[in-house]
Design a protein around this motif. Sequence first.
Motif, PDB file in Angstrom:
ATOM      1  N   ASN A 158     110.983  63.432  37.292  1.00  0.00           N
ATOM      2  CA  ASN A 158     109.439  64.005  37.843  1.00  0.00           C
ATOM      3  C   ASN A 158     108.581  62.970  38.083  1.00  0.00           C
ATOM      4  O   ASN A 158     108.023  63.037  39.377  1.00  0.00           O
ATOM      5  CB  ASN A 158     109.196  65.275  36.972  1.00  0.00           C
ATOM      6  CG  ASN A 158     107.824  65.922  37.807  1.00  0.00           C
ATOM      7  OD1 ASN A 158     108.093  66.257  38.871  1.00  0.00           O
ATOM      8  ND2 ASN A 158     106.883  65.774  37.021  1.00  0.00           N
TER       9      ASN A 158
ATOM     10  N   ASN B 113     107.511  62.206  41.947  1.00  0.00           N
ATOM     11  CA  ASN B 113     106.364  62.393  42.303  1.00  0.00           C
ATOM     12  C   ASN B 113     105.680  61.048  43.033  1.00  0.00           C
ATOM     13  O   ASN B 113     105.162  60.981  44.090  1.00  0.00           O
ATOM     14  CB  ASN B 113     105.209  62.625  41.319  1.00  0.00           C
ATOM     15  CG  ASN B 113     105.362  64.057  40.751  1.00  0.00           C
ATOM     16  OD1 ASN B 113     106.156  65.059  41.316  1.00  0.00           O
ATOM     17  ND2 ASN B 113     104.521  64.461  39.966  1.00  0.00           N
TER      18      ASN B 113
ATOM     19  N   LYS C 265     107.494  60.743  46.478  1.00  0.00           N
ATOM     20  CA  LYS C 265     106.879  61.578  47.340  1.00  0.00           C
ATOM     21  C   LYS C 265     105.415  61.477  47.764  1.00  0.00           C
ATOM     22  O   LYS C 265     104.957  61.664  49.103  1.00  0.00           O
ATOM     23  CB  LYS C 265     106.783  63.115  46.481  1.00  0.00           C
ATOM     24  CG  LYS C 265     106.928  64.331  47.412  1.00  0.00           C
ATOM     25  CD  LYS C 265     107.184  65.636  46.553  1.00  0.00           C
ATOM     26  CE  LYS C 265     106.611  65.738  45.213  1.00  0.00           C
ATOM     27  NZ  LYS C 265     106.730  67.105  44.767  1.00  0.00           N
TER      28      LYS C 265
HETATM   29 MG   LIG Z   1     106.482  66.959  40.866  1.00  0.00          MG
END
Ligand SMILES: [Mg+2]
Length: 375
Positions: A273, A277, A280
């Motif tokens: 994650n 992130n 992203k």
């Molecule tokens: Mg995330």
Amino acid sequence: MGPGQAPGEGEESVRLLVDAMREFAIFTLDPMGRIASWNTGGAWIVGYERDEIVGRHFSVLYSPDEVATRTPSRVLQSVIETGKSDEEGWHVRKDGSLFWANLMIAAIRDDSGQLRGFGKVTRDLTERRKLEESLREKNAAMERALLAKDRFLATMSHELRTPLNAILGYTGTMLMRLPGPLNAEQEKQLRTVQLGARHLLSLINDLLDLAKINAGSIDLRREPVSIRAVVEEVVTTLRPFAASKGIELSADVPAGEPTIRTDRRALSQILLNLANNACKFTERGGVRIEAVADPIDGRVSAFQVKDSGIGIRAEDQARLFQPFVQVGREDGGDRNGSGLGLHLSQRLAELLGGRIEFSSDFGRGSCITLTLGGD
Ligand SMILES: [Mg+2]
Ligand SMILES: Nc1ncnc2c1ncn2[C@@H]1O[C@H](COP(=O)(O)OP(=O)(O)OP(=O)(O)O)[C@@H](O)[C@H]1O
């Protein structure tokens, strides 16, 4: 008031003070338990005027049941033995209604130790008790609702995953052209279906994990985990995503075969994650995952995920650990997600005895540190 006497110390002042305390029934009993004095608070709380009650035995304040079981005399006996009694219980008003009260009684003795009577202070706590009861009921109802929600989520997630896996399976085989050829438009639409289904599946998985954490039923098993294997798995998973954005994704693990005692699945979920992130929210430059070795004993107990992305404003940092919170979606780009990732990661990190912390230079990039606790 005589000379040398401080104002307010005279017997009259004390009587006025006692009388003014309307929230308290303050009265005295003679050694036999008969009421000897009665204040305005007594009239307010219990309903009797002074001349209606002075001279009567204080057991008029108890219910017939308690009188029958000799509670009033037992109370006095224990006060005689111990000096005082401070309890809560029911008392009866003049009109027969009950009220919940704080019942304090103290023995009054003269200088020679002879029992002269009792002082009793009674406060009506009915409202407080009602409030406490309704709070207790509300808490219980809330707990039941939360439990029902978590149970609902757990069953629903399961029910939702089965058809979703069918959707993902068949879009996959169609995209591989196993059932036959596809034209460009069909392929494009199928990819949209696949993307949506994947997103839904990851959301459902996050919700299920959260429900499990909340219900205290998540199964974490600590064992020696190969740091290189976990980090490489994360890099392999995210490489296509990073490549599609034209950013670099790299990892740095200390030489040798470093291990860490933790739950493998939870660690890789957190790192995935954090690194997802980072990719992203980075449009230029790159993302780097580092396993940080302790300078003294060389053991790895922390990971850092560094990016050269949009960064996080200091004022937003604490908020991001709350579920469903996202910021900085204004500038377009691929910002899929539901805002559960960090919340879930932080909860998992805490269960593993660690935490996640931000340090970010807004507009230049972020460094997210995951520290894991020892055994
Ligand atoms: Mg995330
Ligand atoms: N490396 C980062 N750089 C900039 N912003 C970040 C970074 N990591 C997290 N954020 C901010 O924190 C928010 C919450 O992150 P979180 O992982 O909880 O949710 P998400 O990635 O949006 O969705 P999900 O993880 O549930 O798919 C993000 O939406 C983003 O605004």
